[in-house]
Design an enzyme around this catalytic site. Structure first.
Site, PDB file in Angstrom:
ATOM      1  CB  CYS A 179      -4.241  -2.962  -9.482  1.00  0.00           C
ATOM      2  SG  CYS A 179      -2.979  -1.694  -9.582  1.00  0.00           S
TER       3      CYS A 179
ATOM      4  CG  HIS B  52      -2.349  -6.387  -8.167  1.00  0.00           C
ATOM      5  ND1 HIS B  52      -1.870  -6.297  -9.454  1.00  0.00           N
ATOM      6  CD2 HIS B  52      -2.075  -5.192  -7.570  1.00  0.00           C
ATOM      7  CE1 HIS B  52      -1.343  -5.100  -9.631  1.00  0.00           C
ATOM      8  NE2 HIS B  52      -1.437  -4.420  -8.506  1.00  0.00           N
TER       9      HIS B  52
ATOM     10  CG  ASN C  28       1.657  -2.937  -9.939  1.00  0.00           C
ATOM     11  OD1 ASN C  28       0.788  -3.364 -10.685  1.00  0.00           O
ATOM     12  ND2 ASN C  28       1.400  -2.175  -8.897  1.00  0.00           N
TER      13      ASN C  28
HETATM   14  N1  COA Z   1      15.566   3.031  -4.348  1.00  0.00           N
HETATM   15  C1  COA Z   1      16.159   3.403  -3.210  1.00  0.00           C
HETATM   16  N2  COA Z   1      15.530   4.034  -2.216  1.00  0.00           N
HETATM   17  C2  COA Z   1      14.214   4.298  -2.404  1.00  0.00           C
HETATM   18  C3  COA Z   1      13.542   3.953  -3.584  1.00  0.00           C
HETATM   19  C4  COA Z   1      14.275   3.298  -4.588  1.00  0.00           C
HETATM   20  N3  COA Z   1      13.716   2.898  -5.731  1.00  0.00           N
HETATM   21  N4  COA Z   1      12.251   4.345  -3.470  1.00  0.00           N
HETATM   22  C5  COA Z   1      12.122   4.923  -2.281  1.00  0.00           C
HETATM   23  N5  COA Z   1      13.303   4.903  -1.636  1.00  0.00           N
HETATM   24  C6  COA Z   1      13.634   5.427  -0.313  1.00  0.00           C
HETATM   25  C7  COA Z   1      12.687   6.501   0.148  1.00  0.00           C
HETATM   26  O1  COA Z   1      13.078   7.761  -0.410  1.00  0.00           O
HETATM   27  C8  COA Z   1      12.861   6.453   1.626  1.00  0.00           C
HETATM   28  O2  COA Z   1      14.040   7.133   1.953  1.00  0.00           O
HETATM   29  P1  COA Z   1      14.093   8.085   3.249  1.00  0.00           P
HETATM   30  O3  COA Z   1      13.848   7.169   4.408  1.00  0.00           O
HETATM   31  O4  COA Z   1      15.474   8.637   3.178  1.00  0.00           O
HETATM   32  O5  COA Z   1      13.019   9.088   3.062  1.00  0.00           O
HETATM   33  C9  COA Z   1      13.086   4.958   1.908  1.00  0.00           C
HETATM   34  O6  COA Z   1      13.473   4.383   0.661  1.00  0.00           O
HETATM   35  C10 COA Z   1      11.893   4.243   2.445  1.00  0.00           C
HETATM   36  O7  COA Z   1      10.783   4.624   1.675  1.00  0.00           O
HETATM   37  P2  COA Z   1       9.368   4.005   1.902  1.00  0.00           P
HETATM   38  O8  COA Z   1       8.399   4.603   0.933  1.00  0.00           O
HETATM   39  O9  COA Z   1       9.015   4.063   3.361  1.00  0.00           O
HETATM   40  O10 COA Z   1       9.667   2.489   1.526  1.00  0.00           O
HETATM   41  P3  COA Z   1       8.725   1.250   1.638  1.00  0.00           P
HETATM   42  O11 COA Z   1       9.367   0.213   2.444  1.00  0.00           O
HETATM   43  O12 COA Z   1       7.309   1.637   1.957  1.00  0.00           O
HETATM   44  O13 COA Z   1       8.735   0.731   0.136  1.00  0.00           O
HETATM   45  C11 COA Z   1       7.324   0.774  -1.791  1.00  0.00           C
HETATM   46  C12 COA Z   1       8.264   1.555  -0.891  1.00  0.00           C
HETATM   47  C13 COA Z   1       6.765   1.694  -2.870  1.00  0.00           C
HETATM   48  C14 COA Z   1       8.093  -0.352  -2.421  1.00  0.00           C
HETATM   49  C15 COA Z   1       6.174   0.189  -0.928  1.00  0.00           C
HETATM   50  O14 COA Z   1       5.623   1.187  -0.118  1.00  0.00           O
HETATM   51  C16 COA Z   1       5.098  -0.417  -1.762  1.00  0.00           C
HETATM   52  O15 COA Z   1       5.319  -1.354  -2.480  1.00  0.00           O
HETATM   53  N6  COA Z   1       3.855   0.067  -1.629  1.00  0.00           N
HETATM   54  C17 COA Z   1       2.743  -0.430  -2.378  1.00  0.00           C
HETATM   55  C18 COA Z   1       2.818   0.126  -3.722  1.00  0.00           C
HETATM   56  C19 COA Z   1       1.976  -0.598  -4.708  1.00  0.00           C
HETATM   57  O16 COA Z   1       2.125  -1.751  -4.907  1.00  0.00           O
HETATM   58  N7  COA Z   1       1.080   0.128  -5.335  1.00  0.00           N
HETATM   59  C20 COA Z   1       0.323  -0.340  -6.395  1.00  0.00           C
HETATM   60  C21 COA Z   1      -1.104  -0.507  -6.069  1.00  0.00           C
HETATM   61  S1  COA Z   1      -1.449  -2.018  -5.352  1.00  0.00           S
END
Ligand code: COA
Length: 329
Positions: A112, A256, A286
């Site tokens: 990224c 980003h 993204n």
């Molecule tokens: N729809 C519904 N539920 C979802 C889901 C989706 N698309 N994706 C994950 N979940 C669930 C998980 O399974 C988890 O369930 P559980 O508690 O029963 O295990 C719950 O939601 C919480 O998951 P978690 O990973 O803790 O959520 P989060 O608040 O961290 O959000 C992201 C997840 C991926 C959106 C977030 O971590 C994120 O944006 N991270 C940065 C990723 C990124 O931008 N990467 C690129 C490089 S910069």
């Protein structure tokens, strides 16, 4: 000597995947995706459409705005983790498509942060007096490396390309337009937080693992989230520090576009108000290396960037890699 952005361009595929489409594919909801990420839809390539096609169109748009012919380019740099091929580079394919007959061409793999790495390399070559005009592109077709059965990653990613033409300007004006500073970092020890474990030369695709999920992007979203905010803020402050600018002087933060909550966290820590933060994540998701140049081009074409504005770009991604660049428009 200054390295000045003369033109910007972008290209996003026509095909749209909405949150409603994902509700039919995996166990998710529009409400979850919007509240956790800020994303409403993303663009994805159709069959037969390639990364270098997107680069070509974004590059053409940037050259047109800059009023520079492809033959006048000395260098083409493409930031991407989704090249058309392992060999040759996507930049070489773009060189051919643009008929940039006098240009060097190479790819930069910094996920990224790939576009900001390319921009920094272009600035270095220009300030050293080695080249005069560089086309820097960030472009991805993440849809080809996304596991559409994994709800925790598939809703996040989209395809697209953004480009800038950077040109040398002989000037003694210390207050002129140009790329003022950049700060780049990496931490390879955390590679497993965001990676594709198989398909490279360490673990090639075989008839046995061809169906494995490990040939797609795998991410520990939560850990990435926390690291991203801290690293982008640090890089931003270091890039500003190099030229003695403070965050109050920034006209635009172009981050980003990974997750609305990451962006809000960065802006809050840097004390940059929402009205100065450019956002388009809801339309594209993204797009990795493409997200900063697509946002820059949108803001530019909407007339939001004024001469003399300080524009701060920050990015963070797999590697881990991260960085920031400061431009005076
Ligand atoms: N729809 C519904 N539920 C979802 C889901 C989706 N698309 N994706 C994950 N979940 C669930 C998980 O399974 C988890 O369930 P559980 O508690 O029963 O295990 C719950 O939601 C919480 O998951 P978690 O990973 O803790 O959520 P989060 O608040 O961290 O959000 C992201 C997840 C991926 C959106 C977030 O971590 C994120 O944006 N991270 C940065 C990723 C990124 O931008 N990467 C690129 C490089 S910069």
């Amino acid at each position: 000597m200054n390295a000045v952005i003369r033109g910007t361009g972008a290209c996003t595929p026509e095909k749209v995947l909405t949150n409603a489409d994902f509700e039919k594919m995996v166990d998710t909801s529009d409400d979850w995706i919007v509240s956790r990420t800020g994303i409403k839809e993303r663009r994805v390539v159709s069959s037969g459409e390639s990364n270098s096609d997107l680069c070509f169109k974004a590059g053409q748009n940037a050259l047109e705005m800059a009023n520079i012919s492809a033959e006048d380019l000395d260098m083409i740099i493409v930031g991407t983790v989704t090249p058309d091929y392992y060999l040759p580079s996507t930049a070489a394919l773009v060189q051919d498509k643009l008929k940039a007959l006098n240009s060097a061409a190479f790819d930069v793999v910094a996920a990224c942060a790939g576009f900001l790495h390319g921009l920094s390399i272009a600035r270095g070559f220009i300030l050293n007096g080695n080249v005069k005009r560089v086309l820097v592109i960030g472009s991805e077709v993440l849809s080809r490396i996304t596991d559409y059965t994994d709800r925790s990653t598939c809703v996040l990613f989209g395809d697209g390309a953004g480009a800038v033409v950077v040109e040398a300007e002989e000037t003694g004006d210390q207050n002129g337009s140009g790329l003022l500073s950049s700060y780049l970092r990496a931490d390879g020890s955390k590679k497993e937080l965001l990676w594709i474990p198989i398909g490279g030369s360490t673990n090639p695709i075989t008839p046995h693992n061809v169906e494995a999920r490990e040939r797609y992007i795998m991410m520990s979203g939560n850990e990435i989230y926390k690291l991203a905010v801290r690293a982008m803020c640090d890089a931003a402050l270091r890039a500003l520090d190099q030229v003695g600018i403070n965050t109050e002087q920034i006209s635009w933060l172009i981050p980003h576009q990974a997750n609305i909550r990451i962006i809000e966290g960065v802006a809050r820590r840097l004390k940059i108000p929402d009205r100065k933060v450019y956002l388009n994540i809801e339309k594209y998701g993204n797009t990795s290396a493409a997200s900063v140049p697509i946002a820059l081009d949108e803001a530019n074409r909407k007339g939001m960037l004024k001469k003399g504005d300080y524009i701060l770009m920050v990015a963070f991604g797999g590697g881990l890699t991260w960085g920031a660049s400061l431009v005076r428009w």
